[in-house]
Design a protein around this motif. Structure first.
Motif, short mmCIF file in Angstrom:
data_model
loop_
_atom_site.label_atom_id
_atom_site.label_comp_id
_atom_site.label_asym_id
_atom_site.label_seq_id
_atom_site.Cartn_x
_atom_site.Cartn_y
_atom_site.Cartn_z
N SER A 1 2.63 -5.97 8.80
CA SER A 1 2.14 -4.72 8.90
C SER A 1 1.97 -4.02 10.34
O SER A 1 2.53 -2.83 10.59
CB SER A 1 0.87 -4.33 8.20
N VAL B 1 1.83 -0.09 10.06
CA VAL B 1 0.64 0.38 9.25
C VAL B 1 -0.50 -0.65 9.32
O VAL B 1 -0.77 -0.81 8.02
CB VAL B 1 1.58 0.49 7.92
N GLU C 1 -3.39 -0.05 10.32
CA GLU C 1 -4.59 0.48 9.66
C GLU C 1 -4.74 0.57 8.38
O GLU C 1 -5.66 0.14 7.65
CB GLU C 1 -4.76 1.75 10.35
N GLU C 2 -3.69 0.70 7.83
CA GLU C 2 -3.68 0.75 6.43
C GLU C 2 -3.78 -0.53 5.60
O GLU C 2 -4.24 -0.60 4.38
CB GLU C 2 -2.26 1.38 5.84
N GLU D 1 -7.36 -1.58 5.37
CA GLU D 1 -7.92 -0.90 4.45
C GLU D 1 -7.74 -1.87 3.08
O GLU D 1 -8.64 -2.16 2.13
CB GLU D 1 -7.65 0.24 4.14
N LEU D 2 -6.58 -2.18 2.73
CA LEU D 2 -6.21 -3.06 1.48
C LEU D 2 -6.91 -4.26 1.60
O LEU D 2 -7.31 -4.93 0.45
CB LEU D 2 -4.72 -3.06 1.51
N ARG E 1 0.61 -2.28 -3.70
CA ARG E 1 0.10 -1.44 -2.60
C ARG E 1 0.70 -1.76 -1.14
O ARG E 1 0.91 -0.83 -0.46
CB ARG E 1 -1.32 -1.12 -2.42
N LEU F 1 3.85 0.18 1.46
CA LEU F 1 3.77 0.40 2.91
C LEU F 1 4.90 -0.12 3.70
O LEU F 1 5.13 0.24 5.03
CB LEU F 1 2.43 -0.35 3.39
#
Length: 229
Positions: A24, A29, A31-32, A35-36, A53, A57
């Motif tokens: 990521s 991505v 930051e996203e 969170e996952l 999920r 991304l």
């Protein structure tokens, strides 16, 4: 007696990181995915839900991106040396990880005897976002097929795979050593007689035979196999 050394990847061989995080980061991505990762650690997401999920991304994911993520990841020092020592002793070493197989399999080139991981959707060809021109009818943004929940490993699957590897290599379960860092390793730690908590959280520290904090796998390995060269 020949032993089988079983290594977790995320948080264990990778210091303070995980394969999905490193991928990521390459795709912008980070930051996203954090969170996952938080939701997964809190058991708000099952492994297959996390995979779905995360894939959403990674529309620009290719083998080239994975290669960059692998090469730039914060690996512990001494991994190749430890695995060479294990094999020189006539023992075996394997990686078992919930992370994507296309990342984990790269460790076979470092000397692992086996690498078992979650089966994520196949990668798009390198050559630009979504694949290269003329790549065929399946080309397009990643993933080009849905996540198969049956291919995504769970913590319990680590125990099953460990037993399969014991049978494959002809090594009894009583001669296994596990290295891990978190809740996903707890069931395996309960299965094997010797375990090493590597930079671990509270879920496995109390279960482990030994504890190690640091950035050199040679030091963790020396706890169970003194005399590494």
């Amino acid at each position: 007696m020949t032993r089988l050394h079983l290594f977790d990847l995320d948080g264990t061989l990778l210091h303070g990181s995980a394969a999905p995080v490193e991928i990521s980061r390459q795709l912008g991505v980070e930051e996203e995915i954090h969170e996952l990762e938080r939701a997964f650690a809190a058991r708000e997401l099952a492994p297959s839900e996390f995979a779905v999920r995360a894939c959403a991304l990674w529309s620009e994911l290719t083998d080239e991106v994975v290669a960059r993520a692998f090469d730039g990841a914060p690996w512990l020092e001494g991994i190749r040396e430890v695995w060479a020592e294990i094999r020189a002793r006539g023992e075996r070493c394997a990686v078992i990880s919930l992370s994507p197989d296309f990342f984990v399999r790269r460790l076979l080139g470092w000397g692992a005897d086996a690498a078992r991981a979650s089966r994520w959707p196949t990668l798009a060809p390198s050559g630009g976002p979504g694949g290269s021109p003329g790549a065929g009818p399946g080309a397009g943004p990643y993933p080009r097929e849905p996540v198969d929940p049956a291919g995504i490993l769970t913590p319990a699957a680590k125990v099953k795979i460990a037993r399969e590897l014991c049978a494959e290599f002809g090594i009894p379960a009583a001669e296994c050593v596990a290295y891990g860092d978190s809740l996903s390793d707890a069931e395996l730690f309960a299965e094997v007689p010797v375990s090493v908590a590597v930079n671990a959280d509270h879920h496995v520290r109390e279960l482990a035979s030994y504890q190690y904090s640091g950035r050199d796998l040679r030091e963790a390995y020396a706890l169970v196999s003194p005399g590494i060269r």
